[in-house]
Write a protein that holds these residues in place. Sequence first.
Motif, mmCIF file in Angstrom:
data_model
loop_
_atom_site.group_PDB
_atom_site.id
_atom_site.type_symbol
_atom_site.label_atom_id
_atom_site.label_comp_id
_atom_site.label_asym_id
_atom_site.label_seq_id
_atom_site.Cartn_x
_atom_site.Cartn_y
_atom_site.Cartn_z
ATOM 1 N N UNK A 10 1.178 -1.352 0.261
ATOM 2 C CA UNK A 10 0.349 -0.155 -0.715
ATOM 3 C C UNK A 10 0.647 1.425 -0.095
ATOM 4 N N UNK A 11 0.871 2.124 -0.614
ATOM 5 C CA UNK A 11 1.301 3.767 -0.615
ATOM 6 C C UNK A 11 0.462 4.644 -1.029
ATOM 7 N N UNK A 13 -17.086 5.968 10.262
ATOM 8 C CA UNK A 13 -16.652 6.647 10.805
ATOM 9 C C UNK A 13 -14.981 6.186 10.861
ATOM 10 N N UNK A 14 -13.990 6.281 10.632
ATOM 11 C CA UNK A 14 -13.089 5.419 10.731
ATOM 12 C C UNK A 14 -13.465 3.972 11.027
ATOM 13 N N UNK A 15 -13.744 3.222 10.150
ATOM 14 C CA UNK A 15 -13.990 1.961 9.554
ATOM 15 C C UNK A 15 -12.845 1.250 9.381
ATOM 16 N N UNK A 16 -12.087 2.140 8.354
ATOM 17 C CA UNK A 16 -11.061 0.797 7.934
ATOM 18 C C UNK A 16 -10.097 -0.115 8.931
ATOM 19 N N UNK A 17 -9.588 1.301 9.749
ATOM 20 C CA UNK A 17 -8.851 1.531 11.259
ATOM 21 C C UNK A 17 -9.277 0.656 11.900
ATOM 22 N N UNK A 18 -10.916 0.666 12.422
ATOM 23 C CA UNK A 18 -10.974 -0.148 12.953
ATOM 24 C C UNK A 18 -11.747 -1.859 13.357
ATOM 25 N N UNK A 19 -11.044 -2.475 11.746
ATOM 26 C CA UNK A 19 -11.708 -3.009 11.198
ATOM 27 C C UNK A 19 -10.379 -4.201 11.186
ATOM 28 N N UNK A 20 -9.021 -3.193 11.468
ATOM 29 C CA UNK A 20 -8.042 -4.202 11.254
ATOM 30 C C UNK A 20 -7.641 -5.210 12.162
ATOM 31 N N UNK A 21 -8.122 -5.294 12.710
ATOM 32 C CA UNK A 21 -7.900 -6.976 12.864
ATOM 33 C C UNK A 21 -8.618 -8.434 12.912
ATOM 34 N N UNK A 22 -9.592 -7.836 11.448
ATOM 35 C CA UNK A 22 -9.498 -8.366 10.383
ATOM 36 C C UNK A 22 -8.334 -8.578 9.657
ATOM 37 N N UNK A 23 -7.662 -7.812 9.466
ATOM 38 C CA UNK A 23 -6.252 -8.223 8.506
ATOM 39 C C UNK A 23 -4.859 -8.467 8.883
ATOM 40 N N UNK A 60 -2.095 -10.242 7.712
ATOM 41 C CA UNK A 60 -2.233 -10.533 6.596
ATOM 42 C C UNK A 60 -0.584 -9.529 6.318
ATOM 43 N N UNK A 61 0.411 -10.233 5.912
ATOM 44 C CA UNK A 61 1.979 -9.442 5.952
ATOM 45 C C UNK A 61 1.603 -8.339 4.571
ATOM 46 N N UNK A 62 1.834 -7.117 5.493
ATOM 47 C CA UNK A 62 1.800 -5.911 3.916
ATOM 48 C C UNK A 62 3.398 -4.847 3.853
ATOM 49 N N UNK A 63 3.303 -4.239 3.224
ATOM 50 C CA UNK A 63 4.439 -3.502 3.244
ATOM 51 C C UNK A 63 3.895 -2.176 2.711
ATOM 52 N N UNK A 64 3.877 -0.307 4.130
ATOM 53 C CA UNK A 64 3.472 0.383 3.291
ATOM 54 C C UNK A 64 4.219 1.382 3.404
ATOM 55 N N UNK A 65 4.387 1.482 1.957
ATOM 56 C CA UNK A 65 5.036 3.393 1.356
ATOM 57 C C UNK A 65 4.532 4.678 1.135
ATOM 58 N N UNK A 66 5.337 5.754 2.018
ATOM 59 C CA UNK A 66 4.534 6.790 2.695
ATOM 60 C C UNK A 66 5.817 7.904 2.233
ATOM 61 N N UNK A 112 -1.163 7.223 7.444
ATOM 62 C CA UNK A 112 0.194 5.624 6.929
ATOM 63 C C UNK A 112 0.487 4.693 8.747
ATOM 64 N N UNK A 113 1.083 6.220 9.748
ATOM 65 C CA UNK A 113 1.043 5.602 10.427
ATOM 66 C C UNK A 113 0.903 5.257 11.825
ATOM 67 N N UNK A 114 -0.662 5.733 11.606
ATOM 68 C CA UNK A 114 -1.951 5.221 12.499
ATOM 69 C C UNK A 114 -2.317 3.670 12.353
ATOM 70 N N UNK A 115 -2.133 4.061 10.547
ATOM 71 C CA UNK A 115 -2.711 2.411 9.900
ATOM 72 C C UNK A 115 -1.348 1.134 10.681
ATOM 73 N N UNK A 116 -0.185 1.403 10.183
ATOM 74 C CA UNK A 116 1.076 1.353 10.931
ATOM 75 C C UNK A 116 0.940 0.210 12.729
ATOM 76 N N UNK A 117 0.386 1.437 13.359
ATOM 77 C CA UNK A 117 0.413 1.041 13.841
ATOM 78 C C UNK A 117 -0.890 -0.016 15.401
ATOM 79 N N UNK A 118 -1.670 0.365 14.213
ATOM 80 C CA UNK A 118 -2.476 -1.078 13.713
ATOM 81 C C UNK A 118 -2.082 -2.253 13.069
#
Length: 319
Positions: A132-133, A242-252, A255-261, A273-279
Motif C-alpha cells: 500500500x502506498x 467513520x474510521x471503519x478501515x482502522x476499526x476493522x484492522x483486526x480482521x487482517x 496478513x503481511x503488508x508493506x506500507x510506503x508513504x 500511514x502511521x496510524x495504520x501501521x500501529x494497528x
Amino acid sequence: MHALFPEIKPYAVHKMNVAEPHILHVEESGSPTGLPVLFLHGGPGGGCDENSARFFDPTIYRIITFDQRGCGKSTPYASLENNTTWDLVSDIEVIRQKLLIDQWVVFGGSWGSTLALAYAQAHSNRVLGLILRGIFLCRPSEIKWFYQEGASRLFPDFWEDYIAPIPINERNDLVQAFYKRLTSTDETIQLEVAKAWSGWEGRTITLVPNSKVSDTFLEPKKALAMARIECHYFMNNAHLEPNQLLNDMDKIAHIPGVIVHGRYDVICPLDNAWQLHKLWPNSELNIIGESGHSAFERGTADALIRATYNIAHRLLTQF
C-alpha cells in the motif's frame, strides 16, 4: 535504486459485465503462471495506464490491472450510477473468480489503498499480502484537509485556482459546491470545475513541481472522470463508517503488508500511514524522504518495487 520495469503489453484483455450499466476493462500481463497480483489505481476515477504494470517483475508476477467503474477503458465513462466502494469490492471478486484465481497479492496507492483495505477486510481469505502506498482512509477529516482547509495553507496560489469556479457564498462547503456543478446538465460547467478540481490534485501530487505530471490532470477526459467520481465518493464518505478501515484492522492483522508513504505527502498526510501501521502488527512502514504523494517519485517507486520483490520472496518460500 530500482527503476520501473519496461512497458509491457498484456497477454489477455477482458471485458467483464458487472452490475448494469458497467463493463470493466481488465488486462493480464507478465507470467501467466506467476504469483497473481492485483493493481488498484487511485482516484477514485484515475484509471490505469501504461505505467500501472511496471512495478512488478513480469517473470515473477501474473499482473492484473483493471479500470474501476466509470473510468479508463471501462464503460460508461464518468458514470456515477451503481458506483460505490462496495460495488468495487464486488467487482474485484468477480474478476478473481473469472480469472480462476484463489488468492492474490493486492497492490494499491492513494484511493487504491482505501479500496485494498476495504476488499481485504471483506475477503481476508483471498489476500496473500498487501502493498500500500500513500495511505488514504477516506475519513471526513482527510477530505476536509485537502478539499476544504489545510493543504490550502501550504499552496495558497494553487488553492486560488481551485476555488475560482465556486462563488464566495458557497465556499463554506466546497465538496458540495463542486458536486452540484459536476452533476450539472451543462457539460461546459462540468468540464470547467472538473479541471479546477483535478488540477489542484495534479499540482500538489509531487514534492518537486513536475509539469509533465500535473498537466496530465488537466486532460479533459481524465479530469472529468476523476472529479466526478471522486466528488461523488467524498460526498458520501465512500460509504464507509467513520474510521471503519482502522476499526476493522483486526480482521487482517495477520496478513503481511508493506506500507510506503512520502514524508511530504500533502494530499494524504503521513499520519494516516502511521496510524495504520500501529494497528497492523504484520506490516512494515517505509517513510520516504524527499517524496510527496506520487508513486513515480524516485524514492517511492524504488520502495514499491523492493516491496514487490520482498512480498514475492516471503510468499513463494512458504509454498
